[in-house]
Design a protein around this motif. Sequence first.
Motif, PDB file in Angstrom:
ATOM      1  N   GLU A 100      72.711  94.450 114.704  1.00 31.93           N
ATOM      2  CA  GLU A 100      72.581  93.006 114.599  1.00 31.93           C
ATOM      3  C   GLU A 100      72.557  92.547 113.153  1.00 31.93           C
ATOM      4  OE1 GLU A 100      72.702  92.671 118.578  1.00 31.93           O
ATOM      5  OE2 GLU A 100      72.718  91.035 117.125  1.00 31.93           O
TER       6      GLU A 100
ATOM      7  N   TYR B 231      66.013  86.596 107.253  1.00 27.89           N
ATOM      8  CA  TYR B 231      66.754  87.013 106.069  1.00 27.89           C
ATOM      9  C   TYR B 231      66.041  86.440 104.856  1.00 27.89           C
ATOM     10  CZ  TYR B 231      70.807  88.441 108.889  1.00 27.89           C
ATOM     11  OH  TYR B 231      71.641  89.077 109.771  1.00 27.89           O
TER      12      TYR B 231
ATOM     13  N   TYR C 222      68.245  86.107 120.404  1.00 27.20           N
ATOM     14  CA  TYR C 222      68.145  87.013 119.266  1.00 27.20           C
ATOM     15  C   TYR C 222      67.656  86.229 118.048  1.00 27.20           C
ATOM     16  CZ  TYR C 222      70.854  90.238 122.109  1.00 27.20           C
ATOM     17  OH  TYR C 222      71.274  91.066 123.112  1.00 27.20           O
TER      18      TYR C 222
ATOM     19  N   PHE D  73      69.394  90.898 104.827  1.00 29.45           N
ATOM     20  CA  PHE D  73      68.797  91.061 106.141  1.00 29.45           C
ATOM     21  C   PHE D  73      67.400  91.672 106.025  1.00 29.45           C
ATOM     22  CE2 PHE D  73      68.626  92.043 110.600  1.00 29.45           C
ATOM     23  CZ  PHE D  73      68.078  93.307 110.710  1.00 29.45           C
TER      24      PHE D  73
ATOM     25  N   TYR E 177      73.775  85.446 121.873  1.00 24.78           N
ATOM     26  CA  TYR E 177      74.095  86.778 122.352  1.00 24.78           C
ATOM     27  C   TYR E 177      74.126  87.756 121.192  1.00 24.78           C
ATOM     28  CZ  TYR E 177      75.896  83.966 126.237  1.00 24.78           C
ATOM     29  OH  TYR E 177      76.023  83.056 127.255  1.00 24.78           O
ATOM     30  N   SER E 178      74.181  89.016 121.530  1.00 22.77           N
ATOM     31  CA  SER E 178      74.326  90.048 120.522  1.00 22.77           C
ATOM     32  C   SER E 178      75.682  89.927 119.842  1.00 22.77           C
ATOM     33  CB  SER E 178      74.204  91.423 121.189  1.00 22.77           C
ATOM     34  OG  SER E 178      74.469  92.455 120.279  1.00 22.77           O
ATOM     35  N   GLN E 179      75.709  90.104 118.540  1.00 23.89           N
ATOM     36  CA  GLN E 179      76.936  90.056 117.752  1.00 23.89           C
ATOM     37  C   GLN E 179      77.733  88.789 118.042  1.00 23.89           C
ATOM     38  OE1 GLN E 179      79.123  93.739 117.628  1.00 23.89           O
ATOM     39  NE2 GLN E 179      77.418  94.747 116.610  1.00 23.89           N
ATOM     40  N   ASN E 180      77.018  87.704 118.018  1.00 26.77           N
ATOM     41  CA  ASN E 180      77.631  86.405 118.232  1.00 26.77           C
ATOM     42  C   ASN E 180      77.242  85.501 117.068  1.00 26.77           C
ATOM     43  OD1 ASN E 180      78.939  84.245 119.420  1.00 26.77           O
ATOM     44  ND2 ASN E 180      78.136  84.713 121.452  1.00 26.77           N
ATOM     45  N   THR E 181      77.709  84.277 117.100  1.00 27.86           N
ATOM     46  CA  THR E 181      77.452  83.348 116.003  1.00 27.86           C
ATOM     47  C   THR E 181      75.967  83.258 115.705  1.00 27.86           C
ATOM     48  OG1 THR E 181      79.350  82.087 116.755  1.00 27.86           O
ATOM     49  CG2 THR E 181      77.889  81.048 115.142  1.00 27.86           C
ATOM     50  N   ILE E 182      75.625  83.444 114.444  1.00 28.25           N
ATOM     51  CA  ILE E 182      74.241  83.397 114.003  1.00 28.25           C
ATOM     52  C   ILE E 182      74.038  82.107 113.209  1.00 28.25           C
ATOM     53  CG2 ILE E 182      72.485  84.519 112.575  1.00 28.25           C
ATOM     54  CD1 ILE E 182      73.880  87.185 113.183  1.00 28.25           C
ATOM     55  N   TYR E 183      73.082  81.313 113.665  1.00 30.71           N
ATOM     56  CA  TYR E 183      72.797  80.033 113.034  1.00 30.71           C
ATOM     57  C   TYR E 183      71.513  80.144 112.211  1.00 30.71           C
ATOM     58  CZ  TYR E 183      76.267  78.156 116.235  1.00 30.71           C
ATOM     59  OH  TYR E 183      77.433  77.919 116.908  1.00 30.71           O
ATOM     60  N   PHE E 184      71.569  79.597 111.009  1.00 23.40           N
ATOM     61  CA  PHE E 184      70.455  79.697 110.081  1.00 23.40           C
ATOM     62  C   PHE E 184      69.684  78.389 109.970  1.00 23.40           C
ATOM     63  CE2 PHE E 184      70.866  83.759 107.801  1.00 23.40           C
ATOM     64  CZ  PHE E 184      72.061  84.200 108.331  1.00 23.40           C
ATOM     65  N   GLY E 185      68.397  78.521 109.688  1.00 25.95           N
ATOM     66  CA  GLY E 185      67.593  77.370 109.342  1.00 25.95           C
ATOM     67  C   GLY E 185      67.778  77.010 107.882  1.00 25.95           C
TER      68      GLY E 185
ATOM     69  N   TYR F 281      66.151  86.372 113.876  1.00 24.81           N
ATOM     70  CA  TYR F 281      66.302  87.127 112.640  1.00 24.81           C
ATOM     71  C   TYR F 281      65.524  86.471 111.500  1.00 24.81           C
ATOM     72  CZ  TYR F 281      70.547  88.077 115.355  1.00 24.81           C
ATOM     73  OH  TYR F 281      71.429  88.366 116.364  1.00 24.81           O
TER      74      TYR F 281
ATOM     75  N   TYR G 220      82.873  92.228 113.329  1.00 24.85           N
ATOM     76  CA  TYR G 220      82.720  90.781 113.492  1.00 24.85           C
ATOM     77  C   TYR G 220      82.445  90.203 112.113  1.00 24.85           C
ATOM     78  CZ  TYR G 220      80.536  86.437 115.241  1.00 24.85           C
ATOM     79  OH  TYR G 220      80.209  85.138 115.502  1.00 24.85           O
TER      80      TYR G 220
ATOM     81  N   PHE H 285      65.034  82.814 105.258  1.00 26.31           N
ATOM     82  CA  PHE H 285      65.784  82.117 106.288  1.00 26.31           C
ATOM     83  C   PHE H 285      65.520  82.740 107.656  1.00 26.31           C
ATOM     84  CE2 PHE H 285      68.178  79.394 103.629  1.00 26.31           C
ATOM     85  CZ  PHE H 285      68.564  80.098 102.507  1.00 26.31           C
TER      86      PHE H 285
END
Lengths: 113, 113
Positions: free
Chosen positions: A99, B35, B31, B45, B97-105, B33, A32, B91
């Motif tokens: 992840e 970084y 999910y 990460f 979802y898992s392995q989906n679009t990850i949005y950052f602050g 995270y 991905y 960040f």
Amino acid sequence: GESVGLHLPTLSVQEGDNSIINCAYSNSASDYFIWYKQESGKGPQFIIDIRSNMDKRQGQRVTVLLNKTVKHLSLQIAATQPGDSAVYFCAEISQGGSEKLVFGKGMKLTVNP
Amino acid sequence: EPEVTQTPSHQVTQMGQEVILRCVPISNHLYFYWYRQILGQKVEFLVSFYNNEISEKSEIFDDQFSVERPDGSNFTLKIRSTKLEDSAMYFCASSEYSQNTIYFGEGSWLTVV
């Protein structure tokens, strides 16, 4: 080990031109991919993503191409605007339930009016 | 549009002090995270968190780091005894979802002096 890298550190284009930003990745298990845009002092902003079962995906003015044979990813921006000026990162997630998003170093795009 | 929010935007702390960085992920995301990005370098990460436990962490995330979801909305990163090399932009990110679009602050800029 896994790594994601960008071919060009800087790219300068004229407003209205099309821009192409390239990225090479070394982990063949990557599943991905996401392109992010980062403006100075801000967080990465999602642009477009693509999964390994696709070779092309289009968004608004952006297209991502994935060539798994040569492990190459590109971001095409049509009719580049001054607001597109930023650092662009490609990032990948590997298969196997990880992840962890692995980022490349980034490439700075400057759009001249 | 829903977004990941982070506080503080900037914190200066003395070496050896404890720091807590706070995040409110997007409300329906599962999910979470952290970084970090050292000035001029790529985004790295630190840790992923799902179902109230750490699901993955990097070698950077040593015993000095911890994460917590103290309630239904907040997600925190604690650095117990800060070092000069902890100076970076941190960040928070989230995905549905898992392995989906990850949005950052937008990040919390930590300066350790």
